[in-house]
Design a protein around this motif. Sequence first.
Motif, PDB file in Angstrom:
ATOM      1  N   GLU A 139       0.834  -1.203   0.000  1.00  0.00           N
ATOM      2  CA  GLU A 139       0.000   0.000   0.000  1.00  0.00           C
ATOM      3  C   GLU A 139       0.873   1.259   0.000  1.00  0.00           C
ATOM      4  O   GLU A 139       1.871   1.322   0.720  1.00  0.00           O
ATOM      5  CB  GLU A 139      -0.903   0.003   1.241  1.00  0.00           C
ATOM      6  CG  GLU A 139      -2.030   0.999   1.125  1.00  0.00           C
ATOM      7  CD  GLU A 139      -2.676   1.297   2.490  1.00  0.00           C
ATOM      8  OE1 GLU A 139      -3.256   2.381   2.626  1.00  0.00           O
ATOM      9  OE2 GLU A 139      -2.578   0.437   3.382  1.00  0.00           O
ATOM     10  N   ASP A 140       0.470   2.227  -0.805  1.00  0.00           N
ATOM     11  CA  ASP A 140       1.289   3.426  -1.004  1.00  0.00           C
ATOM     12  C   ASP A 140       0.980   4.477   0.065  1.00  0.00           C
ATOM     13  O   ASP A 140       0.463   5.548  -0.220  1.00  0.00           O
ATOM     14  CB  ASP A 140       1.022   3.974  -2.410  1.00  0.00           C
ATOM     15  CG  ASP A 140       2.086   4.961  -2.853  1.00  0.00           C
ATOM     16  OD1 ASP A 140       3.049   5.172  -2.095  1.00  0.00           O
ATOM     17  OD2 ASP A 140       1.931   5.509  -3.956  1.00  0.00           O
ATOM     18  N   SER A 141       1.293   4.161   1.325  1.00  0.00           N
ATOM     19  CA  SER A 141       1.060   5.115   2.408  1.00  0.00           C
ATOM     20  C   SER A 141       2.287   5.154   3.307  1.00  0.00           C
ATOM     21  O   SER A 141       3.143   4.274   3.226  1.00  0.00           O
ATOM     22  CB  SER A 141      -0.169   4.700   3.216  1.00  0.00           C
ATOM     23  OG  SER A 141       0.087   3.465   3.851  1.00  0.00           O
ATOM     24  N   GLY A 142       2.392   6.168   4.129  1.00  0.00           N
ATOM     25  CA  GLY A 142       3.586   6.327   4.959  1.00  0.00           C
ATOM     26  C   GLY A 142       4.741   6.863   4.130  1.00  0.00           C
ATOM     27  O   GLY A 142       4.521   7.600   3.164  1.00  0.00           O
ATOM     28  N   GLN A 202       4.509   1.881   8.448  1.00  0.00           N
ATOM     29  CA  GLN A 202       4.530   3.093   7.619  1.00  0.00           C
ATOM     30  C   GLN A 202       5.922   3.639   7.314  1.00  0.00           C
ATOM     31  O   GLN A 202       6.052   4.773   6.840  1.00  0.00           O
ATOM     32  CB  GLN A 202       3.679   4.214   8.261  1.00  0.00           C
ATOM     33  CG  GLN A 202       2.241   3.813   8.553  1.00  0.00           C
ATOM     34  CD  GLN A 202       1.457   3.523   7.274  1.00  0.00           C
ATOM     35  OE1 GLN A 202       1.618   4.181   6.269  1.00  0.00           O
ATOM     36  NE2 GLN A 202       0.605   2.516   7.314  1.00  0.00           N
ATOM     37  N   ARG A 258       4.764   6.123  -7.206  1.00  0.00           N
ATOM     38  CA  ARG A 258       4.973   5.889  -5.776  1.00  0.00           C
ATOM     39  C   ARG A 258       4.960   7.191  -4.987  1.00  0.00           C
ATOM     40  O   ARG A 258       5.955   7.909  -4.927  1.00  0.00           O
ATOM     41  CB  ARG A 258       6.304   5.161  -5.603  1.00  0.00           C
ATOM     42  CG  ARG A 258       6.388   4.367  -4.346  1.00  0.00           C
ATOM     43  CD  ARG A 258       5.462   3.195  -4.340  1.00  0.00           C
ATOM     44  NE  ARG A 258       5.508   2.579  -3.020  1.00  0.00           N
ATOM     45  CZ  ARG A 258       4.570   1.796  -2.530  1.00  0.00           C
ATOM     46  NH1 ARG A 258       3.503   1.513  -3.256  1.00  0.00           N
ATOM     47  NH2 ARG A 258       4.685   1.297  -1.328  1.00  0.00           N
ATOM     48  N   ARG A 259       3.857   7.489  -4.347  1.00  0.00           N
ATOM     49  CA  ARG A 259       3.734   8.758  -3.633  1.00  0.00           C
ATOM     50  C   ARG A 259       4.447   8.733  -2.291  1.00  0.00           C
ATOM     51  O   ARG A 259       4.771   9.775  -1.737  1.00  0.00           O
ATOM     52  CB  ARG A 259       2.252   9.100  -3.452  1.00  0.00           C
ATOM     53  CG  ARG A 259       1.588   9.455  -4.786  1.00  0.00           C
ATOM     54  CD  ARG A 259       0.113   9.703  -4.635  1.00  0.00           C
ATOM     55  NE  ARG A 259      -0.181  10.584  -3.523  1.00  0.00           N
ATOM     56  CZ  ARG A 259      -1.283  10.524  -2.790  1.00  0.00           C
ATOM     57  NH1 ARG A 259      -2.182   9.609  -3.041  1.00  0.00           N
ATOM     58  NH2 ARG A 259      -1.486  11.374  -1.815  1.00  0.00           N
ATOM     59  N   SER A 260       4.690   7.562  -1.717  1.00  0.00           N
ATOM     60  CA  SER A 260       5.358   7.494  -0.411  1.00  0.00           C
ATOM     61  C   SER A 260       6.880   7.635  -0.513  1.00  0.00           C
ATOM     62  O   SER A 260       7.563   7.671   0.507  1.00  0.00           O
ATOM     63  CB  SER A 260       4.984   6.192   0.307  1.00  0.00           C
ATOM     64  OG  SER A 260       5.069   5.100  -0.560  1.00  0.00           O
ATOM     65  N   PRO A 301       4.926   9.620   8.852  1.00  0.00           N
ATOM     66  CA  PRO A 301       4.268   8.320   8.974  1.00  0.00           C
ATOM     67  C   PRO A 301       3.249   8.305  10.117  1.00  0.00           C
ATOM     68  O   PRO A 301       3.399   9.058  11.065  1.00  0.00           O
ATOM     69  CB  PRO A 301       5.430   7.362   9.270  1.00  0.00           C
ATOM     70  CG  PRO A 301       6.525   8.211   9.793  1.00  0.00           C
ATOM     71  CD  PRO A 301       6.348   9.579   9.194  1.00  0.00           C
TER      72      PRO A 301
END
Length: 204
Positions: free
Chosen positions: A23-26, A73, A106-108, A203
Amino acid sequence: MLTNPYRQTTFLLSASDISHFPEDSGLEVAFVGKSNVGKSSVINTITNQTGLARTSKTPGRTQQINYFTVEAQVRLVDLPGYGFAQVPANIRKQWDIVINDYFNYRRSLAGLILIIDIRRNISQEDLNMVRWCQARNIPVHLLINKADKLPFGQQKQALLRFEQEIIGFSVTMQLFSAYTKTGLDSVLQTLNGWLYSPQKPGPG
Ligand SMILES: Nc1nc2c(ncn2[C@@H]2O[C@H](COP(=O)(O)OP(=O)(O)OP(=O)(O)O)[C@@H](O)[C@H]2O)c(=O)[nH]1
Ligand SMILES: [Mg+2]
């Protein structure tokens, strides 16, 4: 010694295409560079683990994107190396696709550790990575690896040479050795700045 939160890093997953990325978070930091410059070895040194990222004398060993989890994250990413002539065309095409997908979506991605061999020059592919990151405001830190291969005086000369080669780009750089751990504190400081005191929302 700086505190090193990366010692607790564990393997997360290998992805051969974008559908398998986590998942693309953090936040995450990616390690890139020509094949065989020591990307996987650098990750092992930073995490103070011997076999976390797989290393090899044979260039082109890391053929997938390998994700590692520092904590929820926060991730480190080992990207497949570029510029290895002996790789079959179909595999190279797959690399192009997966690396392009990574950089385009990839935004993270919080920062890029670009690794080069102290005995080589900066390649066009390296410069392309730098240009891509500058265009997207992603900071780049040049890690001049395998410093142990040269005596101290020549290490300093190499640093000056790389400063000339990269002139006009805003990157930070340092000498490093995955073998002797030269420069470890410096790179930890850079990682901490990107992952633990970031400018953008952090994060968690
Ligand atoms: N002398 C010296 N050798 C190193 C250093 N870092 C890596 N190596 C050696 O360089 C070779 C390649 O290391 P890897 O870490 O597998 O390189 P990589 O960039 O991950 O390679 P690919 O995944 O194939 O692109 C291995 O034989 C390592 O032992 C270093 O700091 N000093
Ligand atoms: Mg590798």
